[in-house]
Scaffold this motif. Structure first.
Motif, PDB file in Angstrom:
ATOM      1  N   SER A  93     -42.051   3.191 -32.189  1.00  0.00           N
ATOM      2  CA  SER A  93     -42.389   3.883 -30.949  1.00  0.00           C
ATOM      3  C   SER A  93     -41.465   5.076 -30.729  1.00  0.00           C
ATOM      4  CB  SER A  93     -42.287   2.908 -29.768  1.00  0.00           C
ATOM      5  OG  SER A  93     -42.547   3.560 -28.545  1.00  0.00           O
ATOM      6  N   GLU A  94     -40.193   4.887 -30.987  1.00  0.00           N
ATOM      7  CA  GLU A  94     -39.241   5.990 -30.840  1.00  0.00           C
ATOM      8  C   GLU A  94     -39.443   7.040 -31.926  1.00  0.00           C
ATOM      9  OE1 GLU A  94     -35.890   8.525 -30.687  1.00  0.00           O
ATOM     10  OE2 GLU A  94     -36.531   7.344 -32.413  1.00  0.00           O
TER      11      GLU A  94
ATOM     12  N   PHE B  17     -33.161   5.878 -27.293  1.00  0.00           N
ATOM     13  CA  PHE B  17     -34.183   6.541 -26.487  1.00  0.00           C
ATOM     14  C   PHE B  17     -33.511   7.493 -25.490  1.00  0.00           C
ATOM     15  CE2 PHE B  17     -36.569   3.019 -28.116  1.00  0.00           C
ATOM     16  CZ  PHE B  17     -37.909   3.405 -28.085  1.00  0.00           C
ATOM     17  N   LYS B  18     -34.317   8.337 -24.878  1.00  0.00           N
ATOM     18  CA  LYS B  18     -33.801   9.238 -23.857  1.00  0.00           C
ATOM     19  C   LYS B  18     -33.299   8.441 -22.658  1.00  0.00           C
ATOM     20  CE  LYS B  18     -36.782  13.126 -25.103  1.00  0.00           C
ATOM     21  NZ  LYS B  18     -37.835  14.064 -24.644  1.00  0.00           N
TER      22      LYS B  18
ATOM     23  N   GLN C 237     -49.807   8.715 -34.692  1.00  0.00           N
ATOM     24  CA  GLN C 237     -49.921   8.078 -33.380  1.00  0.00           C
ATOM     25  C   GLN C 237     -51.235   7.343 -33.189  1.00  0.00           C
ATOM     26  OE1 GLN C 237     -49.138  10.933 -30.292  1.00  0.00           O
ATOM     27  NE2 GLN C 237     -46.937  10.944 -30.655  1.00  0.00           N
TER      28      GLN C 237
ATOM     29  N   GLU D 231     -42.991   5.678 -25.402  1.00  0.00           N
ATOM     30  CA  GLU D 231     -41.556   5.362 -25.371  1.00  0.00           C
ATOM     31  C   GLU D 231     -41.145   4.684 -24.068  1.00  0.00           C
ATOM     32  OE1 GLU D 231     -39.119   8.664 -27.579  1.00  0.00           O
ATOM     33  OE2 GLU D 231     -40.898   9.595 -26.721  1.00  0.00           O
TER      34      GLU D 231
ATOM     35  N   HIS E  31     -42.561   8.950 -31.198  1.00  0.00           N
ATOM     36  CA  HIS E  31     -42.612   9.443 -29.813  1.00  0.00           C
ATOM     37  C   HIS E  31     -43.915   9.016 -29.139  1.00  0.00           C
ATOM     38  CE1 HIS E  31     -39.049  11.729 -30.715  1.00  0.00           C
ATOM     39  NE2 HIS E  31     -39.667  12.289 -31.737  1.00  0.00           N
TER      40      HIS E  31
END
Length: 732
Positions: A405-406, A474-475, A372, A412, A409
């Motif tokens: 990015s996904e 994504f969520k 990250q 997001e 994490h």
């Protein structure tokens, strides 16, 4: 001329003595190193002119070709004929291999020869092997030899002789490496030789060159990309490979600036890196050389020289070097990868992203970033420039940024917001997001973007489709505007998207997403009365299958009813017949009530399984659950697809899901009426009451026994509630 004549040979050359099979060449020895170095130091041979083939040999080989075409030769006899034919070419290997007609016959002979004759032939023509490899016809012969030898690598008895022959060939190829790798034919042979030394099956084409579609798929999937996968590799010759690469680069070092931008040598370097993937020690030596460094490592402990760093950004804008740099980033050990990012690419990402070749290097950099901290630095440079990247036609960089990015994490929600803002202003409805991304080029090339509209028949954008597919992974709380947009599409637009391969993938991604069942059903209902027509399309058939999985029992029945009306037409196509089997259309036609019972059991089992064992993403909301309480048990997260697949396997018959667990039934009970569930439920309740009475009467039982009883009663109560709910639902 009789077959005996071919079995004995033409008589011009006597049969050579059999090689000593006792040589222990499975491990690298000091003698091999000295011999390799001695041959490697010889000057490259000048290209030679091919002489006319001896007429007798030409006649002999053509007669063998005619004999093989007649199919009158048995396998054992064919092997003997091929072996003798290879012996007769001794001294004329180059002339025969580079002859346009005879080379085809020689390929056939090589394919039918045993390992002993192949190794003898290879040893005999080793000095001319680079010239053969660089010839249009000879390169096919060289490929045929290496591919035939690759099928014998697993033969323990043949390995010593095989390694000896390959060592001889690698010596002369390394000595002529610069000339060979810059030749369009020689480059391919050299890559094949590298793969053979590694043990890579020669049908794995990704080790020869990178297919754009394969690379793109790897960059956009959600799993961390594997830097090397040797699952199906053969044993190979690791010591020989190490020596071969070392000598090849030693001779190529003086010409490295020329080779960096040569298209064919770039392919060789890419394959070299791939066969060394996972061997960090070797990569830390090889990669700096390929990037132009003179020393192995600087005194400061860094891998890259300052003079090289200044040139790498410019080189990354060259077509050939950009491909090489992509593979460098793919296989680099973490320490070298971090140094490349901080010294070379940092603060230059947008500049490279704007370039037609450099943007692919940035995509590779983003895709292989594994932490990250680096992702934060990348996002600071590129996150706010999504719209500019779209306008410049660099949507691949945006797609890589979204996928990373996904995967990591990181940012997001922010990523989804920034993307939505690039195609939808604050005062516009989110309904326009999905259509504009589907027609990415059309939208950004339109002058008055606020008045852009979906034009029927326009070409949907590949990268726009891939971006939307990534977004729907994504969520659900992060992608609300996208869900609103796709569920608000008009029916004609949904139908057009479903019939287009790129649009259908987006619809499938949404139906497999973490969106609620209610939201998915809103989209599926737009296809009602069109299910049959949609299923007739190759892409539409897959969408129908996803619709069936995502929607409720009522819509499932509508889908199957419409497919039943066009069953005869669908059965004539591959995708249609698969869909009919997958959805049990024939079973629905003959036993509709049993079909409904089976689907109801699957749905109840899925929701119970999902609420109990699924991750937070796959668990249904409280209003969608059939059980009042939820289990606190935690297990490995499962995706919706994995959960449904597991349940479908458990429910291959109409038997309820719970019958597959601890409450086993006899095989003859599986086909009985579903009303039997009610009787079983009463039995469970009676059992529960009896258990409670026993608990009251045995207060002096030890603590362990009481805990076991409570656990058993809870499970029985849960199973009884599931069966009762199942029965009530089917009666309704």
């Amino acid at each position: 001329m009789g077959e005996h004549h071919y079995n004995q040979g033409k008589g011009k050359n006597k049969k050579q003595q059999q090689h000593n099979k006792g040589h222990g060449h499975t491990q690298h020895s000091m003698k091999d190193t000295k011999t390799f170095n001695r041959h490697g130091s010889t000057a490259p041979q000048p290209s030679r002119i091919r002489k006319q083939v001896d007429p007798e040999i030409s006649k002999y080989l053509l007669e063998i070709a005619n004999l093989f075409e007649s199919n009158a030769v048995e396998l054992e006899e064919r092997t003997l004929i091929c072996g003798n034919a290879l012996e007769e070419t001794k001294g004329f290997e180059f002339e025969v291999a580079t002859d346009y007609i005879l080379s085809h016959t020689l390929e056939t002979i090589i394919q039918g020869s045993d390992v002993e004759h192949l190794c003898t032939f290879l040893q005999s023509c080793a000095d001319n092997f680079p010239a053969i490899a660089m010839d249009r016809s000879g390169s096919h012969v060289a490929e045929a030899i290496l591919k035939s030898l690759s099928t014998r690598v697993q033969d323990k008895d043949a390995r010593p002789q095989l390694e000896e022959a390959l060592t001889t060939v690698c010596k002369v190829m390394a000595a002529s490496s610069v000339e060979v790798m810059r030749n369009c034919y020689g480059s391919h042979v050299l890559r094949t030789l590298l793969c053979l030394c590694k043990g890579v099956p020669l049908d794995k084409s990704e080790y020869y060159f990178s297919k754009a579609a394969t690379v793109l798929a790897g960059r956009l999937n959600l799993n961390v990309s594997k830097k090397h996968d040797a699952t199906n590799f053969q044993s190979g010759f690791p010591n020989l490979l190490k020596l071969f690469v070392s000598e090849m680069l030693k001779n190529a070092r003086k010409s490295i600036k020329t080779l960096q931008v040569d298209p064919f040598s770039s392919f060789v370097f890419q394959t070299t890196l791939r066969v060394l993937a996972g061997n960090d020690e070797e990569l830390l030596h090889v990669i700096p050389i390929l990037l132009g460094c003179k020393d192995k490592r600087n005194p400061e402990g860094s891998f890259l020289e300052d003079t090289v760093v200044a040139e790498l950004i410019k080189l990354s804008k060259e077509a050939e070097f950009s491909h090489l740099m992509e593979v460098v980033l793919e296989v680099s050990p973490e320490a070298l990868f971090n140094e490349l990012f901080t010294k070379v690419f940092r603060n230059s990402l947008f500049e490279l992203s704007s370039h037609q070749h450099g943007n692919f290097v940035v995509q590779a950099l983003i895709s292989h970033t594994s932490n990250q901290d680096l992702m934060r630095l990348i996002w600071d440079e590129l996150g706010s420039n999504m719209e500019d990247l779209f306008k410049m036609g660099r949507s691949g960089v945006v797609a890589a940024l979204i996928a990373a990015s996904e995967r990591l994490h990181f940012n997001e929600h922010k990523c989804c917001q920034f993307l939505a803002k690039t195609v939808c202003s604050a005062d516009e409805s989110p309904k326009c997001i999905v259509p504009r991304l589907l027609f990415l080029d059309s939208y950004f090339s339109y002058e008055d973007k606020s008045n852009w509209s979906w034009q029927s028949g326009d070409k949907m954008h590949v990268m726009g489709s891939l971006i939307l597919q990534a977004i729907f992974r994504f969520k659900s709380e992060y992608i609300k505007p996208y869900i609103i947009s796709i569920t608000s599409m008009e029916t004609p637009h949904v139908l057009e998207a479903v019939r287009d391969a790129k649009g259908s993938h987006v619809i499938e991604a949404f139906l497999s997403s973490s969106a609620s069942e209610k939201e998915k059903c809103r989209l599926v209902k737009k296809l009602e009365s069109h299910f049959g027509k949609v299923a007739a399309h190759s892409s539409g058939a897959f969408v129908i299958e996803k619709c069936f999985t995502a929607c409720n029992l009522s819509l499932r029945e509508s889908i199957v009813s419409e497919l039943l009306a066009v069953r005869s037409e669908l059965s004539k196509t591959k995708q249609g017949s698969h869909l009919l089997r997958k959805l049990d259309v024939d079973w629905f036609a003959s036993h509709p009530d049993r079909w409904r019972s089976k689907q109801a059991s699957k749905e109840f089992a899925y929701k119970d399984f999902s609420s109990t064992f699924g991750s937070s993403d796959t668990k249904p909301r409280r209003k969608d659950r059939f059980l009042a309480g939820s289990s606190n048990n935690k297990s490995n997260p499962k995706t919706v697809t994995e959960l449904r697949k597991e349940i479908n396997q458990s429910l291959g018959t109409a038997a309820p899901f719970l019958s597959k667990q601890k409450f086993k039934r006899k095989s003859e009970q599986k086909g009985k009426n579903i009303a039997k569930v009610g009787d079983d439920n009463n039995n469970f309740r009676r059992g529960k009451k009896m258990s409670n009475k026993k608990k009251v009467g045995n207060k002096n039982d030890d603590t362990a026994a009481m805990a076991t009883a409570r656990k058993s009663n809870k499970k029985r109560q849960r199973d009884g509630d599931v069966r009762e709910a199942s029965l009530k639902k089917m009666k309704a």
